[in-house]
Every structure is written in C-alpha cells, then in structure tokens.
Design a protein around this motif. Structure first.
Motif: not given
Length: 407
Positions: A231-232, A236-237, A248-249, A270-271
């Motif tokens: 889970x990204x 906090x992300x 994040x990247x 990322x998605x």
C-alpha cells in the motif's frame, strides 16, 4: 551587451530560485537545514538519473558514488572531532559477511560481560554503508559501553532479495553464537536499524524467533522502518510523498530495486496496481488498515485467504511482497506473539511514518511490550544529524535511554 548580460543574470537567478525552492513544512525547526537536506537529495537523484541517461553507470550506482563522496567530504570537514576515541574498531567477517565491530576499551577490560547490539544501516537496500553511519554507531557504543556490530550487507539491485536479509541473519547468528569472544553476554544482545535497516532488523527478529538452540534477541529497536510494499497510498505517503527528504517515487524505486530491479513497473506500484482486488480484501490488507493511523475511519472488512491462492499481475517476483522476510508487516498475528520488547521510532514528515505506527499497533495487540517514540516536526533520516539538529539530538537521547534500559 549590458541588456543581454542583465537578461542572462535574471534568467539564471530565476532558475536558481526555482531549483532551490524546497517545500518545507511550516513548523519544522531549523528549516534551512531541512531545505538543504531536501535540495541535496533532489540534486543527487537528478545527477544519478542524468548519469544513467548519458551511459555513466546506473541510477543506483550513481546514487552510491555521489552520496558516498559527499559523506566522505563531510567526514573530512569534521576531522577535529575524535568520535572514535576510546573505541577499538575492527573490520572483519562474521560467517562470510563483512561487519565493523565497535568495542569500548572499558568493555574489553570489564570483569563482567557487557551487552551487544547488531546495527543494520539504511539506504533503501541500495546505497550508503557502515561508513555513512560510523559516527552514529560509534556514539551508541561509547555512550552505552556496549559492543556494536554494524553489518555490511550486499546491496541491491546487483543483489536482490533475499541477499541483504540472508547477510543480516548470518551476521546476527554468528554474533549470538560467538558473543564471548567480545566479552558480550549472549542473553543481552539486541538488534537495531534505520529505514531499510529497520526493515532488515525486524525481518531478522521474526526469523530468529523461530530458531531453536540459539540465544534470543533481547530487544529490537526500529528507526523509521520500511515495513510493507502493498500500500503506497497510506496517509503518510499521500501527505508527505512530495518531500525530497524521501519522496514516494524514490521509496517505491527502492522497493523495486530490492525486489526485482524492473523499474518499468514504478508507476504501477505507486498507483497500488501491483496487487489485486482479492489481495485488497484479504487479511494482508488488514495488516495495513488505515484505521490504525486514523482511528475515525471505518475498519477494513477482510477475509482470510490462503497466500498461495492470491492472484497477482504479471510482475516478476511480485508474490514476495507478502513474505515477512521482505516486508515484516506481512507477518501473521501468531508470528508476532512472543517477539522481544520493541522500540519503534517514527517521524511526522515521513512517507514511512504509518508503516511504523501500524507495526507498533499490531505488536502491541499481539501482547509485545512496545515503546513507540513518535517525533513530531522531524523527517526521515534525521537521526544521524544528532550533532547538528536539536530534534535529532533529543531523539538520540531517547533511543539511547531505551537501549540502556532494555539491553
């Protein structure tokens, strides 16, 4: 001519202003230090990518080289500070794994055995080294009068999972089994690590808890650890993924370099499209329930499924994201029970904040004694700045206090 020179000056000034503009949370103390750290990280990343584009090394190789050079330059500027004074520092191998051992002279001369600590450095499993954390580990050894073993594990992406985990396990087991050689009490050895090192420390603790005939780790101390890769889009992300102290990247890139070194899937991760609807409704989604971070949310409704039955997109080694050796937050509740007392440090302005909060919550629910040290107004990777950053200095004292009481 004067007009052209003035125009060039204005353009350069505008570009510098744009480039040096760094998002800084309003309540950050020492904002210039925060902004400088973010600009350095952003610049290093840009240089690493440009180098790869030009055929000069890969991005992770360039990250290592550039940051290593900057850290070496910083160490040379601090030559007047003899932070190793009173220590014997030895580079050696434990069961084939390179380590650096810090031994206080007082520990060697002690009539009784002293505590020990395995420390595993951060850097996204990709960069940094024991050298980058040399002052921190020396400080811990001196302040507590304990023997510290800093692990030089193999780095990704040249060595993907489980290389770093295997090295960390091997070095830790060797220290537990040969503690007397360093006048260390094998019943008083803990493990610690920051960021990716916190991931490895937690994974080693889970693995060794099941080993029979081996001294048990006395405690684990996890410093803003990376603990899950399903889970990204945790709060906090979402809230802090733009901060260049750790974007994040970049965090997603680290996970992929460690997993399979196929960065073509970065946007997919990322998605959160690297999982499946089945996984998002399983018990594993419950292990990263946002309600643990935002209590006003409704809890996720999940059902227990067999790990082997979960379907994933066609991504190399993707099922590994459910392996607790890779992502300790994926450990089942039964495996958390009986783990040693745990210290978890989290930072407010950090994409990994919620990983630590969730792990502390789950451990506490499993009956583990947990001390969760949440540092407001702080950011990822700040602890090695304990000599210059007031909040980092305070955090270091709390970290040392915990270890002093629990080793």
């Amino acid at each position: 001519m004067v007009v052209k020179a003035a125009l060039v000056f204005v353009v350069v000034a505008v570009l510098l202003t744009y480039y040096c503009h760094e998002p800084v949370p309003q309540d950050i103390p020492q904002p210039t230090l925060f902004a400088s750290f973010g600009i350095v990280m952003r610049t290093v990343r840009h240089m690493a990518r440009i180098g790869e584009y030009l055929g000069i090394g890969t991005e992770p190789q360039n990250l290592r080289y550039i940051l290593g050079a900057l850290i070496s330059a910083g160490v040379k500027l601090r030559t007047g500070i003899s932070y190793r004074e009173g220590l014997e520092c030895t580079d050696t191998t434990f069961d084939g794994v390179r380590v650096r051992v810090y031994e206080p002279v007082s520990a060697r001369q002690s009539s009784g055995r002293v505590p020990g600590l395995v420390f595993i450095h951060g850097g996204g499993w990709v960069m940094l080294s024991v050298d980058a954390f040399d002052e921190l580990t020396a400080h811990v050894s001196k302040e507590l009068g304990i023997v510290v073993v800093s692990v030089k594990y193999r780095l990704a992406p040249e060595h993907v999972f489980p290389a770093a985990f295997d090295d960390s396990v091997a070095a830790t087991k060797f220290f537990l089994q040969n503690a007397e050689k360093y006048n260390v009490d094998s019943a008083r050895i803990g493990i610690s690590g920051d960021s990716a090192g916190g991931n490895l420390a937690a994974a080693v603790t889970l693995a060794l808890a099941k080993e029979k005939g081996l001294p048990k780790l006395k405690t684990q101390a996890l410093l803003y650890p990376a603990l899950q890769a399903i889970d990204f889009q945790t709060p906090s992300y979402i809230d802090h993924g733009h901060l260049n102290t750790l974007t994040k990247d970049l965090m997603v890139a680290y996970w992929i370099w460690y997993l399979n070194n196929d960065q073509s899937f970065r946007e997919v991760f990322k998605a959160n499209n690297h999982t499946s609807d089945q996984l998002k409704k399983s018990q594993y989604a419950g292990y990263v329930d946002h309600k643990m971070v935002r209590p006003n949310l409704r809890p996720k409704i999940v059902k227990t499924v067999n790990k082997e039955s979960i379907k994933f997109p066609e991504i190399p080694n993707i099922a590994t994201i459910l392996d607790p050796r890779f992502a300790p937050l994926m450990a089942d509740d039964a495996d958390l029970k009986g783990l040693p007392p745990t210290y978890v440090m989290t930072c407010e302005y950090d994409v990994l904040r919620d990983d630590g909060v969730m792990y502390a919550t789950r451990l506490r629910n499993a009956g583990v004694r947990v001390e969760h040290d949440h540092n407001e107004r702080s950011f990822h990777g700040f602890l090695p700045q304990f000599s210059d950053n007031e909040l980092a200095g305070t955090a270091m004292e709390k970290y040392l206090t915990y270890l002093r009481k629990n080793l």
